[in-house]
Design a protein around this motif. Sequence first.
Motif: not given
Length: 118
Positions: A11-13, A25, A8-9
């Motif tokens: 805001g996305k997986q 991002r 998880d980084t």
Amino acid sequence: MNGYAVIDTGGKQLRVEPGRFYDVRHFAPLQPNLSESGTKISIYRVLLICHESRIDIGHPWLSNAIVRGRILHPCVAEKAVIGKIHSKKKTRRKLGYRQHLVRFVVDSISLNGQDLPN
């Protein structure tokens, strides 16, 4: 494909594998001046690790898993174009921007202090 991890980084997986590079991002702990090439990073927000037939799932994260890598270079995404049209007003507006990204390569995935073989 020996193994992979879901992190998880930004805001996305992301599903990551050792030896591959990914564009994200931003990294939360990094300031803009620390995102230079060669900077080593460790990601502790590991949601899942799959190695051979064994799957470890965190709730929400695995407490003993780390994904290590290094930053290759900062980059930008393709331009996103936004067009706004107001009907019956004869107004049109076209906007665009490019998202700032960081490209990093995954060096290793470790679980319980042991690196998973590539």
